[in-house]
Structures are given as C-alpha cells and as structure tokens.
Scaffold this motif. Sequence first.
Motif, PDB file in Angstrom:
ATOM      1  N   GLY A 150      48.565  63.290  67.655  1.00  0.00           N
ATOM      2  CA  GLY A 150      49.842  62.664  67.380  1.00  0.00           C
ATOM      3  C   GLY A 150      50.278  62.922  65.951  1.00  0.00           C
ATOM      4  N   SER A 151      51.175  62.101  65.461  1.00  0.00           N
ATOM      5  CA  SER A 151      51.604  62.197  64.065  1.00  0.00           C
ATOM      6  C   SER A 151      51.798  60.787  63.535  1.00  0.00           C
ATOM      7  N   LEU A 152      51.660  60.674  62.226  1.00  0.00           N
ATOM      8  CA  LEU A 152      51.656  59.360  61.600  1.00  0.00           C
ATOM      9  C   LEU A 152      52.171  59.473  60.177  1.00  0.00           C
ATOM     10  N   GLU A 153      52.990  58.527  59.788  1.00  0.00           N
ATOM     11  CA  GLU A 153      53.392  58.419  58.396  1.00  0.00           C
ATOM     12  C   GLU A 153      52.458  57.401  57.750  1.00  0.00           C
ATOM     13  N   ALA A 154      51.881  57.750  56.604  1.00  0.00           N
ATOM     14  CA  ALA A 154      50.924  56.859  55.953  1.00  0.00           C
ATOM     15  C   ALA A 154      51.004  57.025  54.452  1.00  0.00           C
ATOM     16  N   GLY A 155      50.458  56.033  53.755  1.00  0.00           N
ATOM     17  CA  GLY A 155      50.372  56.082  52.305  1.00  0.00           C
ATOM     18  C   GLY A 155      50.796  54.773  51.695  1.00  0.00           C
ATOM     19  N   ASN A 156      50.849  54.776  50.369  1.00  0.00           N
ATOM     20  CA  ASN A 156      51.266  53.578  49.656  1.00  0.00           C
ATOM     21  C   ASN A 156      52.749  53.332  49.896  1.00  0.00           C
ATOM     22  N   SER A 157      53.116  52.068  49.965  1.00  0.00           N
ATOM     23  CA  SER A 157      54.519  51.701  50.180  1.00  0.00           C
ATOM     24  C   SER A 157      55.394  52.425  49.162  1.00  0.00           C
ATOM     25  N   ASN A 207      55.613  55.636  48.884  1.00  0.00           N
ATOM     26  CA  ASN A 207      55.039  56.960  48.603  1.00  0.00           C
ATOM     27  C   ASN A 207      54.214  57.402  49.811  1.00  0.00           C
ATOM     28  N   THR A 208      54.897  57.650  50.925  1.00  0.00           N
ATOM     29  CA  THR A 208      54.222  57.999  52.168  1.00  0.00           C
ATOM     30  C   THR A 208      54.392  59.474  52.498  1.00  0.00           C
ATOM     31  N   GLN A 209      53.631  59.901  53.501  1.00  0.00           N
ATOM     32  CA  GLN A 209      53.674  61.299  53.927  1.00  0.00           C
ATOM     33  C   GLN A 209      53.444  61.345  55.436  1.00  0.00           C
ATOM     34  N   TRP A 210      54.191  62.234  56.123  1.00  0.00           N
ATOM     35  CA  TRP A 210      53.950  62.443  57.559  1.00  0.00           C
ATOM     36  C   TRP A 210      52.763  63.372  57.715  1.00  0.00           C
ATOM     37  N   LEU A 211      51.850  62.975  58.579  1.00  0.00           N
ATOM     38  CA  LEU A 211      50.643  63.758  58.834  1.00  0.00           C
ATOM     39  C   LEU A 211      50.596  64.165  60.300  1.00  0.00           C
ATOM     40  N   HIS A 212      50.077  65.363  60.542  1.00  0.00           N
ATOM     41  CA  HIS A 212      49.921  65.905  61.888  1.00  0.00           C
ATOM     42  C   HIS A 212      48.450  66.233  62.097  1.00  0.00           C
ATOM     43  N   PRO A 213      48.027  66.552  63.333  1.00  0.00           N
ATOM     44  CA  PRO A 213      46.607  66.787  63.598  1.00  0.00           C
ATOM     45  C   PRO A 213      45.964  67.733  62.568  1.00  0.00           C
ATOM     46  N   GLY A 214      44.822  67.278  62.045  1.00  0.00           N
ATOM     47  CA  GLY A 214      44.075  68.054  61.062  1.00  0.00           C
ATOM     48  C   GLY A 214      44.474  67.791  59.621  1.00  0.00           C
ATOM     49  N   GLN A 215      45.562  67.082  59.403  1.00  0.00           N
ATOM     50  CA  GLN A 215      46.008  66.798  58.035  1.00  0.00           C
ATOM     51  C   GLN A 215      45.437  65.458  57.561  1.00  0.00           C
ATOM     52  N   SER A 216      45.154  65.403  56.276  1.00  0.00           N
ATOM     53  CA  SER A 216      44.575  64.204  55.670  1.00  0.00           C
ATOM     54  C   SER A 216      45.391  63.777  54.458  1.00  0.00           C
ATOM     55  N   LEU A 217      45.245  62.505  54.124  1.00  0.00           N
ATOM     56  CA  LEU A 217      45.888  61.951  52.947  1.00  0.00           C
ATOM     57  C   LEU A 217      44.955  60.914  52.345  1.00  0.00           C
ATOM     58  N   TRP A 250      51.585  58.240  70.499  1.00  0.00           N
ATOM     59  CA  TRP A 250      50.371  57.626  69.952  1.00  0.00           C
ATOM     60  C   TRP A 250      49.824  58.494  68.838  1.00  0.00           C
ATOM     61  N   ALA A 251      49.171  57.882  67.897  1.00  0.00           N
ATOM     62  CA  ALA A 251      48.443  58.615  66.856  1.00  0.00           C
ATOM     63  C   ALA A 251      47.014  58.086  66.833  1.00  0.00           C
ATOM     64  N   THR A 252      46.073  59.005  66.742  1.00  0.00           N
ATOM     65  CA  THR A 252      44.663  58.651  66.609  1.00  0.00           C
ATOM     66  C   THR A 252      44.178  59.240  65.300  1.00  0.00           C
ATOM     67  N   CYS A 253      43.445  58.425  64.527  1.00  0.00           N
ATOM     68  CA  CYS A 253      43.048  58.829  63.181  1.00  0.00           C
ATOM     69  C   CYS A 253      41.602  58.443  62.891  1.00  0.00           C
ATOM     70  N   LEU A 254      41.040  59.157  61.938  1.00  0.00           N
ATOM     71  CA  LEU A 254      39.773  58.764  61.333  1.00  0.00           C
ATOM     72  C   LEU A 254      40.098  58.271  59.934  1.00  0.00           C
ATOM     73  N   ILE A 255      39.505  57.154  59.560  1.00  0.00           N
ATOM     74  CA  ILE A 255      39.757  56.577  58.252  1.00  0.00           C
ATOM     75  C   ILE A 255      38.437  56.361  57.543  1.00  0.00           C
ATOM     76  N   THR A 256      38.385  56.759  56.273  1.00  0.00           N
ATOM     77  CA  THR A 256      37.242  56.388  55.435  1.00  0.00           C
ATOM     78  C   THR A 256      37.780  55.518  54.308  1.00  0.00           C
ATOM     79  N   ILE A 257      37.035  54.471  54.044  1.00  0.00           N
ATOM     80  CA  ILE A 257      37.397  53.559  52.959  1.00  0.00           C
ATOM     81  C   ILE A 257      36.230  53.536  51.988  1.00  0.00           C
ATOM     82  N   VAL A 258      36.537  53.824  50.730  1.00  0.00           N
ATOM     83  CA  VAL A 258      35.522  53.867  49.678  1.00  0.00           C
ATOM     84  C   VAL A 258      35.725  52.661  48.773  1.00  0.00           C
TER      85      VAL A 258
END
Length: 175
Positions: A125-132, A134-144, A160-168
């Motif tokens: 899928g695709s997803l817009e994400a980031g800090n309020s 300052n967001t970016q549209w992401l497509h499969p294989g793209q990370s932010l 639908w969008a499915t994502c992997l998230i890591t939080i440090v």
Amino acid sequence: MNQSTLNILGRHLQKLRQDKGVSLSQLAAGAGIAKSNLSRLEQGNGNPTLDTIWRLAKQLDVPFGQLVQPLSASVGEKGVEVRLIEQGQGIPNVDAYWMSVAPNTFREAEAHAKGTEETITVVSGSLEAGNSGNTQWLHPGQSLAFNADLPHVYKTRDEWATCLITIVYHKEAKE
C-alpha cells in the motif's frame, strides 16, 4: 481487544505500576486519565486507546513494547492495528512492530518519550507519515526515520497500508 487480552494487559499494567512504586492516583494523573478509568483498565474492564497505552508507558518510564509485550494479539483503534514483533534488550532499546492502517485513515500520534526515534518501512500500500507538518508519502520498500518525541501522523488514501516500524529509545529518553 478481546476480554482475554484486556485481562492480560490489565494485570501486566498493575504489576509494572506496583513494581515502580507508583500509586494508581499518581499514574492516572501523570497519564492524563481518570483514576476510575485506570482502575477499570487494571481490572481488565477498560478498552484503552493507543495513545492511552503510550501515555501509561511513558509515565511508567518503560518502552511501549514492555507494556504490551505479554499480548499475543494486536492492539488498535480507528483503523490502526499494531503488534509487537520483538522487544530489544540492548542499549539503546529497540522495539519492532507490525502496523496495518485501514483505507482513508488519519491518525495523529502523541509525542513519545524524549529522544525516541521511529523508522517506518512500507511493505504494501502507501502511507503518509512523519512529524506533523513534515510528512512524506511512502510506497512499498520506502522508509522514513523521524523524531517520535514530537507529534507525528499516519495517513492512508483508498487502500490498506502494512508497515514495519522500529522505535529506538535512546538513553536520554529517560525523563
């Protein structure tokens, strides 16, 4: 969440709170929720939002993953489902999550603990994400990667969008 999941979360939350020596009143006030709601949650009778769980983890000074670690089910609300994949034990602490976001969903997440960073990778899928603001549209294989100690958003359009998230959680995340 089903009743079994709520019971497990409630018992675990209560144990973490007691282990930290924090009263019900102190935790409720610090997390910005009613003491009666926290009491119901600890008894397995609440249905917390993702933001409530994040605020409780922040107030207990534990990673979100530590709070939801005993759950085998995902947690979610309003089109967003999150499931812990792995909770790191190193320094810095790194947690990995699977996240699914329903079509036409907009979710603004509260700021996490100071020094927290998040990286999101779109699997499908695709997803817009980031800090309020300052967001970016992401497509499969793209990370932010972005600072998760600031409010941030997740937004989908018609799929639908499915994502992997890591939080440090960096050492300075301890407040």
